[in-house]
Design an enzyme around this catalytic site. Structure first.
Site, short mmCIF file in Angstrom:
data_model
loop_
_atom_site.label_atom_id
_atom_site.label_comp_id
_atom_site.label_asym_id
_atom_site.label_seq_id
_atom_site.Cartn_x
_atom_site.Cartn_y
_atom_site.Cartn_z
N TRP A 114 1.55 -1.49 9.06
CA TRP A 114 2.15 -0.14 9.00
C TRP A 114 3.41 -0.16 9.84
CZ3 TRP A 114 0.66 4.22 6.32
CH2 TRP A 114 1.43 5.36 6.57
N TYR A 135 -5.58 -0.22 15.55
CA TYR A 135 -4.57 0.21 16.51
C TYR A 135 -5.16 0.05 17.91
CZ TYR A 135 -1.97 1.95 12.48
OH TYR A 135 -1.29 2.04 11.30
N GLU A 187 -4.36 -1.14 7.79
CA GLU A 187 -3.22 -0.73 8.62
C GLU A 187 -3.37 -1.40 9.98
OE1 GLU A 187 -2.48 3.38 9.30
OE2 GLU A 187 -2.69 3.97 7.19
N HIS A 237 -8.55 0.13 10.02
CA HIS A 237 -7.22 0.28 10.59
C HIS A 237 -7.28 -0.09 12.06
CE1 HIS A 237 -5.98 3.39 7.28
NE2 HIS A 237 -6.35 2.21 6.80
N ASN A 273 -6.97 8.15 2.73
CA ASN A 273 -6.61 7.57 4.02
C ASN A 273 -7.42 8.19 5.15
OD1 ASN A 273 -4.59 5.93 5.65
ND2 ASN A 273 -4.32 7.96 6.57
N GLU A 274 -7.99 7.34 6.01
CA GLU A 274 -8.67 7.75 7.24
C GLU A 274 -9.43 9.06 7.05
OE1 GLU A 274 -5.63 7.69 10.26
OE2 GLU A 274 -5.22 5.56 9.95
N ARG A 280 0.88 -1.18 0.00
CA ARG A 280 0.00 0.00 0.00
C ARG A 280 0.91 1.22 0.00
NH1 ARG A 280 -2.81 2.94 4.44
NH2 ARG A 280 -4.73 3.88 3.63
#
Length: 544
Positions: free
Chosen positions: A287, A231, A258, A229, A162-163, A85
């Site tokens: 990531w 996290y 991610e 994503h 992105n985001e 990516r």
């Protein structure tokens, strides 16, 4: 409202016959939408044009901030990845990646037998992050570089932005995402489209999860995949398993676009992410390869872009249980031998002319290819490192932004319509003309914002002399171990504390009494003292 009445026996017979005919047609697989030309979504799965199921196993690479690290794609492939990516910029927050650069990224992905997921990073945290742009703006960028993507549907997935929402105004995500998808389809994009979740990609409010079906239905090609994503929000096995299973149960495609092994907002459960993705045959993209700053340097998979220096995170992702090396399968478009895989012949060695203090013109003999040569990449060679200096469709190019009285070595690659890249041409070494240092110069340095482990700075470079500066290199040393992580207005290299910045084409000329401004981000320890000495083309500049 239309009234409904029972059919007559004859009408019922006709209705049954028509229903039977319809079922036969459906059984033959007639699609309800235009068949995609490359990757496609079918029954919640990502399929290649060949019909092979494709499960992403790869990493993110911060290309827009490190355009000179394009060789990282080869290193990522060598670790076993089947996908990368790639971070791009629309030019709204960072230096724009133009169509020529995008074409080169795609070519390098193909040369290294990687599937290329391309994303625009300028949308990150829209509504909460200052300077972030809309998904509509990101769609406009994709349309502006469409020439680099048309015909690459077998190899490229377009990740719109992105985001695209932070933690403010994120309820607009559904409508914004539908509109961006329709804009791309209306512009002729046939690629599989990837869409990121809001809430900084982590969807803690479940906006993407709960509206994914309507977003998918809004795509006239039914060719959209969703990216979560993971996290700190995903720090338990139950959260990870529950979220991913909701998509699988609903027959909707999803990928972990991610994730990391640690984060400032919490400690994600990377073992469960990897295990569940493998169990459900879902893609994941860690990531990131290298170059992180701002206090999250621990997310680097290798140190300083060196593939021989795997970090603990890199070791876990590439070589651990359910990791890339153990589970990745190369895309069938490569391993199956589909398409044109024969590269063009090498171009002739470039010849130099029109040498100035900041530029040089190059000309070379054309390469040949059975399917036709579509373009050339001029690279600057420094030892084992190559940097794409410019791309062109002709056999001539002008490379600008060079420093006076400096030796440069150049070579050329050719590209064909399938994205194959030729062997490198022979090289030519050129020394730019002496430009002379300005009679006087000044540098203003200031920190514009800071955070634990990082900061953003600005440099104002002033020509206080009586003649224009045509091409420049600015140098300084950081006193407290700071390291530049990204820079706009020039190209930065750093060895230890010493930073060297070569002018970008649009900042190379500074008129008498004029100035240019550079911006950068950097990592830091506790102390963050300002540099006190600067040189421009080797001559001291006053600091203020």
């Amino acid at each position: 409202m239309r009234s409904r009445t029972a059919p007559t026996p004859r009408a019922a017979t006709v209705a049954v016959a028509l229903l039977g005919l319809l079922l036969c047609v459906l059984a033959l697989g007639t699609p309800a939408h235009a068949a995609p030309t490359g990757f496609r979504i079918e029954n919640g799965r990502l399929l290649e044009a060949s019909g092979d199921d494709f499960v992403m196993r790869g990493v993110n690479h911060a290309h827009t901030w490190y355009p000179d690290r394009i060789s990282s794609l080869a290193h990522i492939k060598a670790k076993g990845a089947n996908t990368v990516r790639v971070v791009l910029s629309s030019g709204d927050r960072w230096t724009r990646n133009d169509a020529a650069d995008v074409a080169n990224v795609v070519s390098e992905c193909k040369r290294n037998r990687l599937i290329c997921v391309l994303e625009v990073h300028d949308t990150t945290g829209y509504g909460e992050q200052s300077g972030a742009v809309t998904l509509s703006r990101a769609a406009d960028y994709w349309i502006s570089v469409r020439s680099a993507l048309t015909g690459q549907e077998d190899y490229v997935i377009v990740n719109i932005g992105n985001e695209p929402h932070g933690n403010l105004g994120y309820t607009a995500w559904t409508a914004d995402t539908k509109a961006a998808i329709r804009k791309l389809r209306g512009a002729g994009f046939d690629h599989t489209i990837m869409v990121d979740a809001p809430n900084w990609g982590q969807d803690w409010a479940f906006t993407m999860r709960d509206n994914a079906a309507s977003v998918f239905a809004a795509d006239p090609d039914a060719n959209t995949i969703f990216s979560i994503h993971m996290y700190g929000v995903f720090d338990t096995a139950a959260e990870i398993t529950g979220y991913l299973n909701r998509f699988v149960t609903a027959g909707l495609p999803v990928v972990v676009g991610e994730f990391g092994h640690d984060h400032s907002d919490g400690n994600p459960d990377e073992d469960t992410i990897l295990a569940v993705a493998q169990q459900l045959r879902l893609g994941y993209l860690g990531w990131s390869w290298s170059g992180n700053g701002g206090g999250v340097e621990y997310l680097d998979m290798v140190t300083n872009f060196d593939p021989n220096q795997l970090t603990s995170w890199g070791q876990r992702l590439f070589n651990g249980a359910n990791g890339i090396a153990a589970t990745a399968k190369e895309a069938a478009v490569y391993s199956g031998g589909a398409g044109d895989t024969t590269p063009p012949t090498a171009p002739g060695a470039p010849a130099a002319s029109g040498v100035t203090p900041s530029s040089v013109s190059l000309r070379w003999a054309a390469a040949t290819d059975a399917s036709g040569v579509t373009g050339y990449d001029v690279v600057r060679v420094s030892g084992a490192t190559e940097t794409v200096a410019t791309s062109t469709a002709t056999t001539t190019a002008t490379v600008s932004g060079l420093s006076p009285a400096t030796s440069y070595t150049f070579a050329v690659y050719a590209r064909d319509a399938a994205g194959n890249r030729s062997p490198r041409s022979a090289t030519v070494t050129v020394t730019t003309s002496p430009g002379g240092a300005p009679s006087a110069c000044g540098v203003g340095y200031r920190v514009t914002s800071s955070w634990p482990g990082g900061f953003q700075g600005e440099i104002s470079l002033r020509n206080t002399g009586t003649s224009a500066i045509d091409g420049w290199t600015l140098r300084w040393s950081f006193p407290d171990g700071q390291r530049v992580t990204s820079l706009w207005g020039g190209t930065a290299t750093q060895t230890g504390p010493e930073v060297s910045v070569a002018a970008a084409p649009y900042t190379a000329t500074i008129p008498a009494a004029g100035s240019v401004t550079l911006g950068f981000t950097a990592s830091r320890a506790t102390a963050n003292s300002s540099p006190t000495a600067f040189t421009l083309n080797g001559a001291p500049c006053s600091a203020s």
